[in-house]
Scaffold this active site. Sequence first.
Site, PDB file in Angstrom:
ATOM      1  CG  LEU A  75      -1.856  -5.875  -8.247  1.00 16.06           C
ATOM      2  CD1 LEU A  75      -1.988  -5.994  -6.738  1.00 16.06           C
ATOM      3  CD2 LEU A  75      -1.683  -7.252  -8.875  1.00 16.06           C
TER       4      LEU A  75
ATOM      5  CG  HIS B 230       1.242   3.311  -9.202  1.00 17.04           C
ATOM      6  ND1 HIS B 230       1.293   3.007 -10.550  1.00 17.04           N
ATOM      7  CD2 HIS B 230       0.216   2.573  -8.697  1.00 17.04           C
ATOM      8  CE1 HIS B 230       0.329   2.143 -10.834  1.00 17.04           C
ATOM      9  NE2 HIS B 230      -0.330   1.848  -9.724  1.00 17.04           N
ATOM     10  CD  GLU B 231      -0.022   1.450  -5.056  1.00 18.36           C
ATOM     11  OE1 GLU B 231      -1.259   1.530  -5.036  1.00 18.36           O
ATOM     12  OE2 GLU B 231       0.583   0.667  -5.810  1.00 18.36           O
TER      13      GLU B 231
ATOM     14  CG  HIS C 122      -4.440   3.469  -7.124  1.00 15.00           C
ATOM     15  ND1 HIS C 122      -5.289   3.065  -8.133  1.00 15.00           N
ATOM     16  CD2 HIS C 122      -3.281   2.791  -7.329  1.00 15.00           C
ATOM     17  CE1 HIS C 122      -4.667   2.188  -8.914  1.00 15.00           C
ATOM     18  NE2 HIS C 122      -3.442   2.002  -8.448  1.00 15.00           N
TER      19      HIS C 122
HETATM   20  C1  QAP Z   1       2.428  -0.076  -8.443  1.00 14.79           C
HETATM   21  O1  QAP Z   1       2.030  -2.260  -9.133  1.00 14.79           O
HETATM   22  C2  QAP Z   1       3.807   0.205  -8.946  1.00 14.79           C
HETATM   23  O2  QAP Z   1      -0.077  -6.218 -14.801  1.00 14.79           O
HETATM   24  C3  QAP Z   1       2.222  -1.487  -7.989  1.00 14.79           C
HETATM   25  O3  QAP Z   1      -0.469  -8.841 -14.456  1.00 14.79           O
HETATM   26  C4  QAP Z   1       4.059   0.188 -10.304  1.00 14.79           C
HETATM   27  O4  QAP Z   1       2.099  -4.140  -7.949  1.00 14.79           O
HETATM   28  C5  QAP Z   1       4.823   0.464  -8.083  1.00 14.79           C
HETATM   29  C6  QAP Z   1       0.943  -6.519 -11.321  1.00 14.79           C
HETATM   30  C7  QAP Z   1       5.332   0.466 -10.773  1.00 14.79           C
HETATM   31  C8  QAP Z   1       6.096   0.734  -8.565  1.00 14.79           C
HETATM   32  C9  QAP Z   1       6.342   0.720  -9.908  1.00 14.79           C
HETATM   33  C10 QAP Z   1       0.651  -5.985 -12.551  1.00 14.79           C
HETATM   34  C11 QAP Z   1       0.738  -7.869 -11.137  1.00 14.79           C
HETATM   35  C12 QAP Z   1       1.398  -5.715 -10.201  1.00 14.79           C
HETATM   36  C13 QAP Z   1       0.198  -6.761 -13.594  1.00 14.79           C
HETATM   37  C14 QAP Z   1       1.912  -3.627  -9.021  1.00 14.79           C
HETATM   38  C15 QAP Z   1      -0.009  -8.124 -13.403  1.00 14.79           C
HETATM   39  C16 QAP Z   1       0.266  -8.683 -12.174  1.00 14.79           C
HETATM   40  C17 QAP Z   1       1.535  -4.376 -10.209  1.00 14.79           C
HETATM   41 CO    CO Z   2      -2.065   0.687  -9.222  1.00 13.15          CO
END
Ligand code: QAP
Ligand code: CO
Length: 170
Positions: free
Chosen positions: A96, A137-138, A141
């Site tokens: 995000l 991933h989190e 952060h």
């Molecule tokens: C982290 O990612 C994640 O580019 C969470 O335009 C990533 O929620 C967890 C999002 C991969 C598991 C696998 C990204 C929404 C959301 C964008 C997200 C966007 C709108 C990303």
């Molecule tokens: Co992130």
Amino acid sequence: MILEVLVYPHKLLRESSKDVVHFDAQLHALLDDMYETMVIKEGIGLAAIQVAVPLNVLVINLVDEEGVQKRETLYEIINPVILEKDGSTIYQEGCLSVPGYYDEIERAEHIKIAYYDRHGNRCEAEFTDLMSIAVQHEMDHLKGRLFIEKLSYLKRKKFEKEWKKKQKAR
Ligand code: QAP
Ligand code: CO
């Protein structure tokens, strides 16, 4: 309350977060606001630092086979530590805080973590598949790290170029 999600290259996204000490109403309000913000922005995971709060707090809510995000499957993870990790897997990640950009990132396939829930109860859990990737991933952060830092030098250069171009266009 919907919170503002910080976008790369905001400097707070590089900051290390601190452990939660008080499992109080203020923490519960933060968790509720983070959840509301994540859902409205169509995310599946969010760390507190992404909403400018430098605490070791994250929320993850995957979608089911039908693509529905059910609140019953929400994880609220506080002060997590990795106890075990093994294997390797690659997934097309997004964030995000880096909207519109996705790339393949390698992570451990399986992890075991210890964490606290919103009431301060200590929990342990093991994760595989997307949940394992999301937690890693989190948790990055919380250390001030973004997934784009895991890209190869060339991919990162390409990303920076595209990102600058996009910033100018808005
Ligand atoms: C982290 O990612 C994640 O580019 C969470 O335009 C990533 O929620 C967890 C999002 C991969 C598991 C696998 C990204 C929404 C959301 C964008 C997200 C966007 C709108 C990303
Ligand atoms: Co992130």
